[in-house]
Design a protein around this motif. Structure first.
Motif, PDB file in Angstrom:
ATOM      1  N   THR A  56      49.953  -2.764  37.960  1.00  0.00           N
ATOM      2  CA  THR A  56      50.915  -3.533  38.765  1.00  0.00           C
ATOM      3  C   THR A  56      50.214  -4.171  39.956  1.00  0.00           C
ATOM      4  O   THR A  56      50.721  -4.177  41.067  1.00  0.00           O
ATOM      5  CB  THR A  56      52.049  -2.618  39.252  1.00  0.00           C
ATOM      6  N   GLY A  57      49.057  -4.701  39.710  1.00  0.00           N
ATOM      7  CA  GLY A  57      48.245  -5.329  40.741  1.00  0.00           C
ATOM      8  C   GLY A  57      46.856  -4.725  40.761  1.00  0.00           C
ATOM      9  O   GLY A  57      46.650  -3.585  40.339  1.00  0.00           O
ATOM     10  N   SER A  58      45.897  -5.509  41.210  1.00  0.00           N
ATOM     11  CA  SER A  58      44.498  -5.076  41.214  1.00  0.00           C
ATOM     12  C   SER A  58      44.053  -4.688  42.621  1.00  0.00           C
ATOM     13  O   SER A  58      44.206  -5.470  43.566  1.00  0.00           O
ATOM     14  CB  SER A  58      43.606  -6.207  40.688  1.00  0.00           C
ATOM     15  N   PRO A  59      43.545  -3.439  42.788  1.00  0.00           N
ATOM     16  CA  PRO A  59      43.353  -2.400  41.775  1.00  0.00           C
ATOM     17  C   PRO A  59      44.562  -1.471  41.671  1.00  0.00           C
ATOM     18  O   PRO A  59      45.274  -1.255  42.640  1.00  0.00           O
ATOM     19  CB  PRO A  59      42.147  -1.627  42.314  1.00  0.00           C
ATOM     20  N   PRO A  68      50.100   7.334  41.058  1.00  0.00           N
ATOM     21  CA  PRO A  68      50.679   8.106  42.167  1.00  0.00           C
ATOM     22  C   PRO A  68      51.173   7.231  43.312  1.00  0.00           C
ATOM     23  O   PRO A  68      51.903   7.698  44.184  1.00  0.00           O
ATOM     24  CB  PRO A  68      49.523   9.005  42.615  1.00  0.00           C
ATOM     25  N   PHE A  69      50.770   5.978  43.329  1.00  0.00           N
ATOM     26  CA  PHE A  69      51.176   5.057  44.387  1.00  0.00           C
ATOM     27  C   PHE A  69      52.157   3.998  43.866  1.00  0.00           C
ATOM     28  O   PHE A  69      52.411   3.000  44.529  1.00  0.00           O
ATOM     29  CB  PHE A  69      49.946   4.364  44.982  1.00  0.00           C
ATOM     30  N   GLY A  70      52.682   4.237  42.669  1.00  0.00           N
ATOM     31  CA  GLY A  70      53.555   3.267  42.049  1.00  0.00           C
ATOM     32  C   GLY A  70      54.874   3.092  42.776  1.00  0.00           C
ATOM     33  O   GLY A  70      55.391   4.014  43.417  1.00  0.00           O
ATOM     34  N   ILE A  71      55.421   1.896  42.691  1.00  0.00           N
ATOM     35  CA  ILE A  71      56.710   1.560  43.284  1.00  0.00           C
ATOM     36  C   ILE A  71      57.698   1.318  42.155  1.00  0.00           C
ATOM     37  O   ILE A  71      57.416   0.548  41.219  1.00  0.00           O
ATOM     38  CB  ILE A  71      56.599   0.309  44.173  1.00  0.00           C
ATOM     39  N   VAL A  72      58.834   1.996  42.239  1.00  0.00           N
ATOM     40  CA  VAL A  72      59.844   1.861  41.188  1.00  0.00           C
ATOM     41  C   VAL A  72      60.242   0.388  41.023  1.00  0.00           C
ATOM     42  O   VAL A  72      60.550  -0.298  42.007  1.00  0.00           O
ATOM     43  CB  VAL A  72      61.092   2.706  41.524  1.00  0.00           C
TER      44      VAL A  72
END
Length: 332
Positions: A56-59, A68-72
């Motif tokens: 969902t974007g680099s990196p 672990p840093f993902g946004i719903v």
């Protein structure tokens, strides 16, 4: 690739030539602190591949397949990814501390080096939490600050006679105050009683040369000390050092509150040799060095099994320098 069932898998998804790819890899290395994990860099070249891989974007960082840093609700993307630290500051990668927390939450065991010599990089430099600010009693702080200002103004250590008026104001002599400062490891003295170092400055050559705005050049005791000088003085500096493994130069330019590192992959190792006590000049200063890359730092670590510590990224190294030395001349 065949992964061992009990080995944590860390996958870094980036677009080709992503400038934050090397940054996040360095921070992962620092966060691991020598712990075992499989780290893989995967280049993603298009939206379809981003959707398949979970990018969902680099990196994007996946720990055992999870972000672990993902946004719903975040959509697959090959655009630059922005991370927000707790203070709201935008960055192109999570901080070392944030990565360390993510690894721990994902079940990675603590580092075998989490002992009194390697629990926190800041403590390694900051006297286990006591800091570098001398007590405001018995003329200690006044004399210490006079020593630091003399180094900054002249590039050399002051003679005791220069410090006599400051010490006399506290009802003491300069040699008495200097001896006490040395006992408490705020500075070091040679056999002749002359100042050899007053952290962050060294009266004798080291591998770390600092040019202060205005032209004065000084030696610093270590990499972190050098990084603390602009914060302590509130002045622009240029730091020139040498990677102890490759012999290549590392330059850090601090100007108007911004820093530029050359090479861009440069990093810092913060460590301590032998036991957990003793003057910093003896147990840790020669282990706190700039390296041209994390790989070079790891080579140095492998050659010095007596040293405990960790690789820290550029922002963390600057923070340690700022927190350690920033208050020394602003506190009365």
């Amino acid at each position: 690739m065949n992964w061992e069932d009990d080995t944590m898998r860390i996958t870094v998804l980036t677009v080709p030539d992503c400038p934050n790819g090397p940054v996040v890899q360095e921070r992962i290395t620092a966060a691991l602190s020598g712990r075992a994990a499989e780290v893989e860099l995967v280049e993603v070249t298009g939206p379809a591949e981003a959707e398949r891989s979970g990018m969902t974007g680099s990196p994007t960082i996946l720990i055992d397949g999870a972000d672990p840093f993902g946004i719903v609700g975040a959509a697959p993307s090959v655009s630059c990814r922005i991370y927000r630290h707790a203070d709201g500051k935008a960055d192109g990668a999570p901080s070392v501390d944030e990565l360390r927390e993510a690894l721990t939450s994902a079940g990675l065991p603590g580092s075998a080096d989490d002992d009194c010599c390697a629990v926190d990089a800041l403590d390694l430099v900051g006297r286990d939490g006591r800091g570098r600010l001398a007590p405001d009693t018995g003329g200690l702080r006044a004399v210490h600050q006079a020593v630091l200002r003399h180094f900054a103004d002249t590039g050399s250590a002051p003679e005791a006679a220069v410090l006599e008026p400051v010490a006399n104001a506290a009802g003491r002599t300069a040699p008495e105050v200097l001896a006490e400062l040395a006992r408490e490891d705020f500075l070091t003295l040679g056999p002749d009683g002359r100042i050899r170092a007053a952290y962050p400055f060294s009266a004798v050559p080291t591998r770390h040369r600092v040019t202060i705005a205005g032209g004065v050049q000084v030696w610093s005791m270590c990499a972190i000390d050098a990084l603390g000088i602009p914060a302590m003085l509130g002045r622009d500096v240029v730091i020139t050092s040498v990677d102890p493994v490759t012999g290549e130069s590392v330059t850090v330019t601090s100007e108007n509150g911004q820093t530029v590192w050359e090479p861009a992959a440069a990093t810092v190792f913060v460590g301590r040799r032998g036991g957990c006590s003793g003057p910093a000049a003896e147990v840790c200063c020669d282990t706190l060095n700039f390296f041209t890359s994390s790989a070079s730092a790891r080579t140095w670590i492998s050659r010095h099994p007596d040293v405990n510590g960790q690789i820290v990224d550029r922002s963390r190294a600057e923070e340690i320098g700022r927190r350690t030395f920033g208050p020394l001349l602003t506190s009365g």
